[in-house]
Design an enzyme around this catalytic site. Structure first.
Site, PDB file in Angstrom:
ATOM      1  N   TYR A   1     -10.086   3.761  -1.512  1.00 29.57           N
ATOM      2  CA  TYR A   1      -9.639   4.547  -2.672  1.00 29.57           C
ATOM      3  C   TYR A   1      -8.783   5.710  -2.178  1.00 29.57           C
ATOM      4  O   TYR A   1      -9.168   6.415  -1.237  1.00 29.57           O
ATOM      5  CB  TYR A   1     -10.851   5.061  -3.481  1.00 29.57           C
ATOM      6  CG  TYR A   1     -11.571   3.912  -4.144  1.00 29.57           C
ATOM      7  CD1 TYR A   1     -11.181   3.437  -5.390  1.00 29.57           C
ATOM      8  CD2 TYR A   1     -12.600   3.235  -3.475  1.00 29.57           C
ATOM      9  CE1 TYR A   1     -11.798   2.336  -5.975  1.00 29.57           C
ATOM     10  CE2 TYR A   1     -13.225   2.132  -4.049  1.00 29.57           C
ATOM     11  CZ  TYR A   1     -12.811   1.686  -5.298  1.00 29.57           C
ATOM     12  OH  TYR A   1     -13.409   0.588  -5.866  1.00 29.57           O
ATOM     13  N   SER A   2      -7.643   5.902  -2.836  1.00 28.20           N
ATOM     14  CA  SER A   2      -6.765   7.029  -2.480  1.00 28.20           C
ATOM     15  C   SER A   2      -7.464   8.333  -2.844  1.00 28.20           C
ATOM     16  O   SER A   2      -8.048   8.441  -3.923  1.00 28.20           O
ATOM     17  CB  SER A   2      -5.463   6.973  -3.272  1.00 28.20           C
ATOM     18  OG  SER A   2      -4.862   5.720  -3.173  1.00 28.20           O
TER      19      SER A   2
ATOM     20  N   CYS B   1       3.012   4.406  -5.702  1.00 30.28           N
ATOM     21  CA  CYS B   1       1.583   4.104  -5.598  1.00 30.28           C
ATOM     22  C   CYS B   1       1.039   3.541  -6.909  1.00 30.28           C
ATOM     23  O   CYS B   1       1.406   3.997  -7.985  1.00 30.28           O
ATOM     24  CB  CYS B   1       0.801   5.363  -5.214  1.00 30.28           C
ATOM     25  SG  CYS B   1      -0.924   5.032  -4.774  1.00 30.28           S
TER      26      CYS B   1
ATOM     27  N   GLU C   1       2.166   2.530  -1.282  1.00 33.09           N
ATOM     28  CA  GLU C   1       0.750   2.143  -1.215  1.00 33.09           C
ATOM     29  C   GLU C   1       0.400   1.491  -2.556  1.00 33.09           C
ATOM     30  O   GLU C   1       0.163   2.171  -3.551  1.00 33.09           O
ATOM     31  CB  GLU C   1      -0.132   3.364  -0.971  1.00 33.09           C
ATOM     32  CG  GLU C   1      -1.559   2.991  -0.669  1.00 33.09           C
ATOM     33  CD  GLU C   1      -2.246   4.071   0.139  1.00 33.09           C
ATOM     34  OE1 GLU C   1      -2.152   4.023   1.389  1.00 33.09           O
ATOM     35  OE2 GLU C   1      -2.833   4.975  -0.470  1.00 33.09           O
TER      36      GLU C   1
ATOM     37  N   TYR D   1      -1.760  -1.822  -4.638  1.00 32.90           N
ATOM     38  CA  TYR D   1      -2.964  -2.655  -4.478  1.00 32.90           C
ATOM     39  C   TYR D   1      -3.204  -3.500  -5.712  1.00 32.90           C
ATOM     40  O   TYR D   1      -2.547  -3.317  -6.709  1.00 32.90           O
ATOM     41  CB  TYR D   1      -4.182  -1.769  -4.194  1.00 32.90           C
ATOM     42  CG  TYR D   1      -4.261  -0.494  -5.000  1.00 32.90           C
ATOM     43  CD1 TYR D   1      -4.845  -0.475  -6.270  1.00 32.90           C
ATOM     44  CD2 TYR D   1      -3.744   0.716  -4.498  1.00 32.90           C
ATOM     45  CE1 TYR D   1      -4.928   0.704  -7.007  1.00 32.90           C
ATOM     46  CE2 TYR D   1      -3.828   1.895  -5.241  1.00 32.90           C
ATOM     47  CZ  TYR D   1      -4.410   1.886  -6.494  1.00 32.90           C
ATOM     48  OH  TYR D   1      -4.482   3.049  -7.222  1.00 32.90           O
TER      49      TYR D   1
END
Ligand code: FAD
Ligand code: A2P
Length: 363
Positions: free
Chosen positions: A142-143, A321, A361, A363
């Site tokens: 998790y960011s 992101c 980044e 996901y």
């Protein structure tokens, strides 16, 4: 007999260095060496492919970048995670929003050593319980949504911004293991935390850098940390870093009620009108020029000229992101926007990446 045995043993021993050499060569050639970060590799760029469930795998560690050598990495590994106490866990959504997205803060103060991190890194969470095979769950990344000083400015907490994964399968609603665990945990609960990891999304050191941020959904997490570092008065006092450049946040959300940390960003914009622009793409309330859902790439196209004028400045960095699915759309928008200025995006993007100015980044 004894003579021939000794000869065989000696002959075998002579081959050991050769075998070691050959093995070393093969290891290099097929890249089976353990990554520098102990397997918690940040699965972030389009070239690496992304698996959100991170095992102790053999992903390649990213090349070390200049100035990033003192960044903390893997203070806590999956076999010996830190147990962080939940301080708060609350919804970030307003009435009428879709789904469930929470802001969760953990106390780090009891760590020995204390887990320290910088803006743009991630932590791993190992959910309680076991998987279908009876094995402990694997960690999920998790960011980090807080600055290194934490939301309370004491330097001993870390915050996350987590969307509960839910999808339909064979007529049933499936809840994501870790995201549901995180959205359900209560203050006082202890959670297994690993990391920190990641050097892809770090901010540059230049105070007069320009920062373009493209976020969808929880992709806002690192951007929230950047914006607090840049514009939150107490952060500015504590930092030996006073941002003087231009920051521009493009934020994608399905509905206005889903905009995350919106009031904070509006406040920063009002306080620093010369330094912050904030452009929203609200997909299910706004339409693009073709009558479809408004996505951040549509906003990028609307502002193509200004974006590329900024990119011409070598101090401009772009951060992307959130949803992996947005990458092709952003790429297409950047290609079109670049072409309008006579620039070839497929040539420029690798250059920006090489200069450590293109940060992804997803996901
Ligand atoms: P799981 O139980 O692991 O389920 C996920 C699996 O479900 C998928 O692998 C897929 O097999 C299946 N699945 C998913 N959707 C569907 C579908 N529609 N149909 C069928 N099958 C499906 N998440 C955040 O919320 N906030 C963050 O800040 C954040 N940061 C991240 C940073 C990085 C670097 C990475 C790699 C990921 C990040 N994530 C973040 C995602 C996070 O790691 C988890 O992947 C996410 O929370 C889901 O995990 P889970 O355990 O709930 O789901
Ligand atoms: P939508 O879901 O309306 O298609 P969240 O994580 O809160 O759902 O927000 C993600 C946001 O990103 C939503 O507005 C979503 O729109 C949008 N989105 C979905 N797919 C893409 C894509 N391929 N490119 C850009 N934005 C996307």
């Amino acid at each position: 007999m004894a003579y021939s045995e000794a000869t065989v043993v000696a002959g075998g021993l002579i081959h050991i260095p050769i075998l070691i050499g050959v093995f070393g060569f093969l290891q290099k050639a097929i890249g089976t060496k353990k990554p520098l970060d102990g397997g918690q590799s940040n699965s972030n760029s389009s070239s690496q492919g992304t698996s959100s469930t991170v095992s102790q795998s053999t992903k390649k560690a990213p090349a070390r970048k200049q100035g990033h050598s003192n960044i903390p990495v893997n203070t806590y590994k999956p076999k010996t995670p830190f147990l962080g106490k939940v301080l708060e866990n609350y919804s970030l959504l307003k009435q009428g929003a879709i789904g469930r997205v929470n802001h969760i803060t953990f106390d780090l103060s009891e760590g020995d050593p204390q887990l320290r991190y910088v803006e743009g890194q991630s932590i791993g969470i190992i959910p309680a319980g076991e998987d279908a095979k009876g094995k402990p769950h694997k960690l999920r990344l998790y960011s980090i949504a807080s600055t290194r000083h934490g939301d309370n400015y004491q330097g001993n907490t870390v915050s996350l911004c987590v969307r509960q994964l839910q999808y339909e399968k064979d007529g049933r609603t499936i809840d994501g293991v870790c995201s549901t665990y995180l959205c359900d945990i209560k203050p006082g609960d202890k959670v297994k935390i690993t990391g920190p990891v990641g050097k892809e999304m770090l901010l540059p050191e230049d105070e007069d850098a320009n920062i373009i941020m493209l976020a969808t959904g929880t992709g806002i997490a690192p951007m929230r940390a950047y914006l607090r570092r840049m514009f939150e008065p107490t952060e500015r006092e504590k930092n030996n870093w006073n941002f003087k450049g231009k920051a521009w946040l493009f934020m994608g959300a399905p509905k206005s009620a889903n905009l995350l940390y919106d009031a904070d960003f509006e406040h920063y914009k009002a306080s620093f009108p010369e330094n912050l622009r904030y452009t929203k793409a609200i997909s299910r309330e706004q339409t693009n020029t073709k009558g479809g859902r408004m996505y951040i790439q549509d906003r990028v196209l609307e502002h193509a000229d200004e974006i590329f004028t900024l990119i011409e400045n070598p101090k401009t960095h772009i951060y992307l992101c959130g949803l992996k699915g947005m990458e092709p759309g952003i790429d297409e928008a950047m290609s079109k926007a670049a072409a309008a200025k006579g620039i070839n995006w497929s040539e420029l993007r690798p250059q920006l990446k090489k200069q450590d100015r293109w940060h992804v980044e997803t996901y």
